[in-house]
Design a protein around this motif. Structure first.
Motif, PDB file in Angstrom:
ATOM      1  N   GLU A 192       7.272  16.036  30.065  1.00 51.29           N
ATOM      2  CA  GLU A 192       8.292  16.198  28.672  1.00 51.29           C
ATOM      3  C   GLU A 192       7.737  17.461  28.006  1.00 51.29           C
ATOM      4  OE1 GLU A 192       8.899  13.767  24.638  1.00 51.29           O
ATOM      5  OE2 GLU A 192       7.608  12.926  26.037  1.00 51.29           O
ATOM      6  N   MET A 193       6.591  17.711  27.869  1.00 54.70           N
ATOM      7  CA  MET A 193       6.179  18.668  27.014  1.00 54.70           C
ATOM      8  C   MET A 193       6.777  20.147  27.713  1.00 54.70           C
ATOM      9  SD  MET A 193       2.271  19.845  25.543  1.00 54.70           S
ATOM     10  CE  MET A 193       1.634  20.690  26.984  1.00 54.70           C
ATOM     11  N   LEU A 227      10.303  20.421  27.027  1.00 57.12           N
ATOM     12  CA  LEU A 227      10.847  20.695  25.905  1.00 57.12           C
ATOM     13  C   LEU A 227      10.433  22.208  25.348  1.00 57.12           C
ATOM     14  CD1 LEU A 227       9.436  17.593  23.693  1.00 57.12           C
ATOM     15  CD2 LEU A 227      11.879  18.279  24.068  1.00 57.12           C
ATOM     16  N   SER A 228       9.124  22.705  26.203  1.00 60.40           N
ATOM     17  CA  SER A 228       8.988  24.113  25.731  1.00 60.40           C
ATOM     18  C   SER A 228      10.101  25.027  26.415  1.00 60.40           C
ATOM     19  CB  SER A 228       7.427  24.371  26.403  1.00 60.40           C
ATOM     20  OG  SER A 228       6.702  23.587  25.992  1.00 60.40           O
ATOM     21  N   ASN A 280      13.933  12.671  27.779  1.00 61.17           N
ATOM     22  CA  ASN A 280      12.652  12.884  28.247  1.00 61.17           C
ATOM     23  C   ASN A 280      11.732  11.592  28.022  1.00 61.17           C
ATOM     24  OD1 ASN A 280      12.521  15.917  28.075  1.00 61.17           O
ATOM     25  ND2 ASN A 280      12.948  15.888  26.018  1.00 61.17           N
ATOM     26  N   LYS A 324       9.762  21.046  17.848  1.00 57.27           N
ATOM     27  CA  LYS A 324       8.032  21.534  17.569  1.00 57.27           C
ATOM     28  C   LYS A 324       7.340  20.667  17.500  1.00 57.27           C
ATOM     29  CE  LYS A 324       9.810  26.296  16.392  1.00 57.27           C
ATOM     30  NZ  LYS A 324      10.106  27.581  15.492  1.00 57.27           N
ATOM     31  N   ARG A 364       7.346  17.562  18.132  1.00 55.31           N
ATOM     32  CA  ARG A 364       7.241  16.683  19.198  1.00 55.31           C
ATOM     33  C   ARG A 364       6.211  17.561  20.309  1.00 55.31           C
ATOM     34  NH1 ARG A 364       6.368  11.831  20.993  1.00 55.31           N
ATOM     35  NH2 ARG A 364       7.103  11.640  23.426  1.00 55.31           N
ATOM     36  N   ILE A 365       6.372  18.620  20.534  1.00 54.39           N
ATOM     37  CA  ILE A 365       5.516  19.481  21.379  1.00 54.39           C
ATOM     38  C   ILE A 365       4.108  19.538  20.745  1.00 54.39           C
ATOM     39  CG2 ILE A 365       4.826  21.831  22.098  1.00 54.39           C
ATOM     40  CD1 ILE A 365       7.846  22.448  22.473  1.00 54.39           C
ATOM     41  N   SER A 366       3.761  19.502  19.268  1.00 57.73           N
ATOM     42  CA  SER A 366       2.630  19.317  18.888  1.00 57.73           C
ATOM     43  C   SER A 366       2.055  17.946  19.248  1.00 57.73           C
ATOM     44  CB  SER A 366       2.640  19.923  17.386  1.00 57.73           C
ATOM     45  OG  SER A 366       3.140  21.123  17.095  1.00 57.73           O
ATOM     46  N   LYS A 426       1.001  17.921  22.664  1.00 60.98           N
ATOM     47  CA  LYS A 426      -0.418  18.400  23.007  1.00 60.98           C
ATOM     48  C   LYS A 426      -1.792  17.625  22.511  1.00 60.98           C
ATOM     49  CE  LYS A 426       1.327  23.226  22.874  1.00 60.98           C
ATOM     50  NZ  LYS A 426       1.491  24.602  22.286  1.00 60.98           N
ATOM     51  N   THR A 429       5.811  26.982  32.218  1.00 57.85           N
ATOM     52  CA  THR A 429       5.838  25.906  31.517  1.00 57.85           C
ATOM     53  C   THR A 429       4.991  24.543  32.119  1.00 57.85           C
ATOM     54  OG1 THR A 429       7.832  25.395  32.059  1.00 57.85           O
ATOM     55  CG2 THR A 429       7.547  26.509  29.904  1.00 57.85           C
ATOM     56  N   ALA A 453       1.549  22.967  31.302  1.00 60.27           N
ATOM     57  CA  ALA A 453       1.276  21.568  31.098  1.00 60.27           C
ATOM     58  C   ALA A 453       0.647  20.724  32.067  1.00 60.27           C
ATOM     59  CB  ALA A 453       2.678  20.960  30.954  1.00 60.27           C
TER      60      ALA A 453
END
Length: 427
Positions: free
Chosen positions: A130-131, A134-135, A150, A173, A175-177, A180, A268, A272
């Motif tokens: 998913e990360m 999204l990236s 996702n 952004k 969601r990515i954070s 992580k 990416t 990940a």
């Protein structure tokens, strides 16, 4: 469908592969054929492959305008659903091609991301995919709303307008954070597990190589169990399986398989899956497995070396192992043997060549060993027996009370033995 939408919306249909190369040689042919296999994995039927010879891709439309018009005519005449580009293209290129052709455009990265998405089964694997998706999608938002399918969450379809676009960007952004942070927690858990393995005293071996080289088949064969997923599909293994393997000498080691490599592996995904790929970094030895029946196996070896270098594992000790020898005529195999005299040749499926395979592994592991000579009492062999899984022992009878013992094994284990036998040693 616009460029920000999910590949999953179009993971089937009739498509064309389009590529650009300054030289029309076997390398571009190999790349295009590999992309066709990748497309087949997500149910895209490739009906034509078009390669334009030019020094570099057009910055706005990837191929030239004239070639694009011909592709448009072909799409109309043959009921084509989508175009698949054999590169990672820019958002501008994707938008322009779609506007001209009026069909969906995917690039190589999107296809690989979708395959990873379909094969992610564990919580960590789903987060990693998913990360990565999204990236990849973030710079490709278009202002007409996005549909991001996702695992574990996503952004719903939204209405038009610049405000909505910015809202989508902020949500992605965030969601990515969040992902992580979740991966950092999982990384901490993985490091604790890894630490316990390192402290166990077993040597660690990673089986690495190009996707579909037979890594899971090999691990299943040498571990003697059939619970490990074996599949002909690309990237069927996204999460390393670790098994204890007993070697012919009686010693054991831990062996893990890894995520399959591929040429043009999206950055990416490398980012990940970094914590997963780190398994290779912590291994003592890498088995670089190669499908010898692949006509482009030399390029697959080069691509594997590139991934090892990218993750910082290129200087690790490794053994080159050619798999699937049962798929080649004897004369062809002998030619390859002559070209690679230090490699090992096996068939993981049928257990061929395993004697030499094990011999090479034991030979390499012994080169990591430390040796010591101890003179111990006969009744101390019971204490020594608990370490038979880790070491090689050569004992010589001295007298009625003592034996001379040569021990060879990992330094941490040898030090533990010396400490535990301290009271039994003849000084």
């Amino acid at each position: 469908m616009k460029g920000g939408e999910s590949v999953q919306r179009v993971c089937s249909g009739r498509g064309i592969i389009v590529a650009v190369s300054n030289v029309l040689d076997y390398k571009i042919t190999e790349s295009v054929e590999e992309l066709e296999v990748l497309c087949k994995t997500i149910n895209i039927e490739i009906v034509n492959k078009i390669v334009q010879r030019r020094n570099k891709p057009d910055t706005s439309t990837y191929v030239g305008r004239g070639k694009l018009e011909k592709i448009k005519d072909f799409c109309l005449e043959n009921d084509i659903d989508l175009i698949v580009i054999d590169d990672e293209i820019t958002p501008v290129q994707q938008r322009n091609i779609e506007d001209i052709l009026k069909v969906t455009v995917l690039d190589r990265t999107q296809v690989i991301l979708e395959i990873f998405s379909q094969h992610a089964t564990t919580h960590e694997g789903k987060i990693q995919v998913e990360m990565a998706k999204l990236s990849y999608e973030l710079p490709r938002l278009r202002g007409k709303g996005v549909f991001l399918s996702n695992p574990g969450g996503g952004i719903g379809t939204r209405g038009p307008g610049e405000t909505i676009l910015e809202l989508d960007r902020r949500k992605i952004k965030e969601r990515i954070s969040q992902l992580k942070r979740e991966l950092e927690k999982l990384k901490s858990n993985r490091e604790n597990i890894r630490k316990s393995r390192l402290e166990s005293g077993y040597y660690m071996i990673s089986v690495a190589g190009y996707t579909n080289a037979g890594k899971s088949t090999l691990l299943s064969a040498i571990a003697g169990e059939d619970s490990i997923l074996i599949s002909e599909k690309l990237f069927s293994t996204l999460n390393p399986a670790v098994r204890k393997v007993k070697l012919p000498s009686g010693r054991s080691c831990l062996v893990s398989d890894t995520v399959g490599f591929i040429s043009k592996l999206p950055h990416t995904l490398v980012e990940a899956f970094h914590s997963t790929l780190e398994e290779i970094l912590y291994s003592d030895l890498i088995i670089l497995l190669v499908d010898v029946s692949d006509p482009f196996f030399k390029d697959k070896i080069s691509a594997s070396y590139e991934v090892l270098e990218e993750i910082g594992a290129h200087e690790k000790e490794r053994i080159l192992v050619f798999n699937k020898i049962d798929n080649l005529p004897v004369d062809v195999l002998e030619t390859i043997r002559y070209e690679y005299p230090y490699a090992v040749f096996i068939s993981a499926k049928y257990g061929l060549g395993f004697e030499e395979f094990y011999r090479k592994i034991e030979e390499r592991l012994r080169s990591f060993d430390v040796q010591c000579k101890l003179i111990i009492k006969h009744d101390s062999f019971g204490l020594l027996s608990r370490y038979y899984d880790y070491i090689n022992i050569d004992a010589t009878y001295l007298d009625e009370e003592y034996s001379e013992v040569y021990i060879s094994g990992p330094e941490s284990v040898v030090e533990k033995i010396k400490s535990s036998l301290k009271s039994s040693l003849k000084m």
